[in-house]
Design an enzyme around this catalytic site. Structure first.
Site, PDB file in Angstrom:
ATOM      1  CE1 TYR A 159      24.026 -60.430 -36.168  1.00 54.23           C
ATOM      2  CE2 TYR A 159      24.300 -58.064 -35.895  1.00 54.23           C
ATOM      3  CZ  TYR A 159      23.523 -59.152 -36.246  1.00 54.23           C
ATOM      4  OH  TYR A 159      22.235 -58.953 -36.669  1.00 54.23           O
TER       5      TYR A 159
ATOM      6  NE  ARG B  67      18.029 -52.967 -38.767  1.00 55.30           N
ATOM      7  CZ  ARG B  67      17.739 -54.180 -39.238  1.00 55.30           C
ATOM      8  NH1 ARG B  67      18.680 -55.038 -39.518  1.00 55.30           N
ATOM      9  NH2 ARG B  67      16.483 -54.547 -39.461  1.00 55.30           N
TER      10      ARG B  67
ATOM     11  CG  HIS C  96      17.412 -57.877 -36.496  1.00 55.02           C
ATOM     12  ND1 HIS C  96      17.985 -56.768 -35.913  1.00 55.02           N
ATOM     13  CD2 HIS C  96      18.376 -58.408 -37.284  1.00 55.02           C
ATOM     14  CE1 HIS C  96      19.229 -56.636 -36.338  1.00 55.02           C
ATOM     15  NE2 HIS C  96      19.508 -57.622 -37.170  1.00 55.02           N
TER      16      HIS C  96
ATOM     17  CG  HIS D 133      20.026 -61.468 -39.861  1.00 57.10           C
ATOM     18  ND1 HIS D 133      19.921 -60.526 -40.865  1.00 57.10           N
ATOM     19  CD2 HIS D 133      20.590 -60.818 -38.808  1.00 57.10           C
ATOM     20  CE1 HIS D 133      20.418 -59.370 -40.425  1.00 57.10           C
ATOM     21  NE2 HIS D 133      20.830 -59.519 -39.194  1.00 57.10           N
TER      22      HIS D 133
END
Ligand SMILES: [Fe+2]
Lengths: 250, 199
Positions: A116, A165, A168, A170
């Site tokens: 990120y 994770r 995905h 969000h």
């Protein structure tokens, strides 16, 4: 013409109470951070009031040219992000199966390496200089939305000894009422990490978890360009009746 | 067999995670410029009518630690109790604010106008309050609560009246800490746990 009803009209019926069984368990020992951050006492349930039935509204004036294109928005169109190009599209509906027009859809995600662009993310997968990782759009009059992005990478996170994770994206959604606010995540069909993920597993109703998994949508893919995934979202609805009146006994 | 209902089930919530800020508050996440215009930077514009106030506090977990990564949203009417879009509403009150706790010390500040009272569809008068929504890593579905004010008459508010344990009422009431200043903590769990709402 129900969609033209002013959303501030408190005669339009209360919000349908939330079915908490359709949502994650709030205290889940396998997702360790939920343990100290989940309330222990029951929630106070009450019929909605104007405080929950009204809500902020957003128009196209806030949107920039590339806001719904995560491949290009970080560089304002100068250079595309690295990764597998995908289009995510779907509809925002309410519990009455009506489209939610002009709903603000905000998304954020890791880059193709699972990193990120956030001051607190120190994972050693490199940042992509051409990828910011956030986007937003408004649904159209029929509740449809779409954006272009790259497929996010899976990433490890500190929880149990070896948790990853699944891929995905969000999602944050504003309907027309503050009481409809929802943040959720979209997973990808076929990802074996979904069934290993303690965050996905906070949703105990398997059908509800399956509804967070976007299927590959070849028909909406563009040959020689991008794959498509379809992701519909359901927000709380409002009771539809002509019989709204004072409560019994009042 | 019976007929099928035509209803859908609300999508399941998932935690906002630790990086919620990159999607919702890019500047806060170190990504200023991602959007030309970020939403919810202030619930009021210059010229908003009424008393301008500041509410400060923390979001505290069950171990008494103040979260460093929580994001909050507030929604409220103007000083006369009118929500944006309603006839006569103050054009300088957007009513919506999105803010985060400080990543180093865990404090938040909400600068806004003190809201007016609002009538429910049953004709009951709600005491002035601000709706609050809290998300963070470890919070699997956004938490709803309200900020009331200790210097208002809260005695006939229908929501507060439903709280059986009157010793918990104070968790929804901001304490006056100075002129135009209020203190309000959100306690996620424990002896001082905030009354969270299901509305
Ligand atoms: Fe994530």
């Amino acid at each position: 013409m129900p969609d033209t009803t002013p959303d501030t009209n408190t005669d339009a019926g209360p919000l349908i109470p939330r079915n908490r069984a359709a949502h994650p368990q709030v205290h889940d020992v396998e997702y360790k951070t939920s343990v100290p951050r989940s309330p222990r006492w029951p929630l106070l349930s009450m019929e909605s009031t104007p405080s929950e039935e009204t809500g902020p509204r957003f128009g196209h004036d806030i949107l920039g040219e590339y806001d719904n294109n995560l491949i290009l928005n970080w560089t304002k169109g100068a250079a595309p992000a690295i990764g597998e190009r995908i289009r995510v599209h779907g509809r925002v509906l309410d519990e009455n199966a009506r489209p939610v027009p002009h709903a603000l859809v905000e998304v954020w995600q890791a880059n193709a390496g699972g990193r990120y662009r956030h001051v607190k993310d120190g994972y050693f997968a490199p940042l992509d200089p051409n990828f910011g990782g956030c986007g937003r759009t408004l649904t159209d009059s029929e509740g449809y939305y779409e954006f272009l992005t790259i497929r996010p990478g899976a990433y490890p996170w500190p929880n149990r000894g070896n948790d990853w994770r699944p891929m995905h994206i969000h999602f944050s959604l504003f309907g027309h009422s503050f009481g409809q606010r929802l943040i959720t995540q979209m997973y990808f069909e076929g990802d074996p990490l979904i069934d290993q993920c303690p965050i996905a597993a906070t949703v105990k109703d398997r059908a509800q978890l399956d509804n967070l998994v976007a299927p590959l949508d070849l028909g909406q893919s563009r040959p020689l360009d991008y794959l498509a995934y379809k992701f519909d979202i359901v927000l709380r609805g409002r009771r539809q009746t002509m019989f709204e009146n004072k409560l019994e006994g009042m | 067999m019976v007929q099928k209902l035509n209803s859908l089930v609300e999508s399941a919530s998932q935690t906002a995670g630790p990086y919620v800020h990159i999607g919702c508050m890019p500047s806060y996440a170190g990504n200023a410029g991602a959007y030309d215009c970020e939403i919810g930077e202030s619930p009021i514009a210059e010229g908003a009518k009424g008393e301008i106030i500041e509410i400060t506090g923390e979001v505290i977990d069950g171990t008494a630690w103040a979260l460093r990564d929580a994001m909050l949203e507030s929604w409220q009417p103007d000083a006369a109790g009118k929500f944006p879009g309603q006839p006569g509403a103050d054009p300088n009150v957007s009513g919506f604010c999105r803010f985060a706790v400080d990543p180093d010390i865990g404090k938040f500040t909400l600068r806004t106008v003190k809201p007016g009272a609002v009538t429910t569809r049953n004709g009951a008068m709600q005491a002035p309050h601000i709706s609050l929504w809290i998300v963070a890593r470890g919070i699997n579905i956004g938490l709803q609560t309200r900020i009331y004010f200790e210097d208002e008459d809260n005695s006939s508010d229908p929501l507060l009246a439903r709280i059986e344990q009157k010793n918990r009422l104070g968790t929804l009431v901001a304490k006056k800490s100075g002129p135009g200043q209020y203190a309000f903590d959100v306690v996620l769990q424990g002896d001082r746990e905030t009354v969270f709402l299901d509305i």
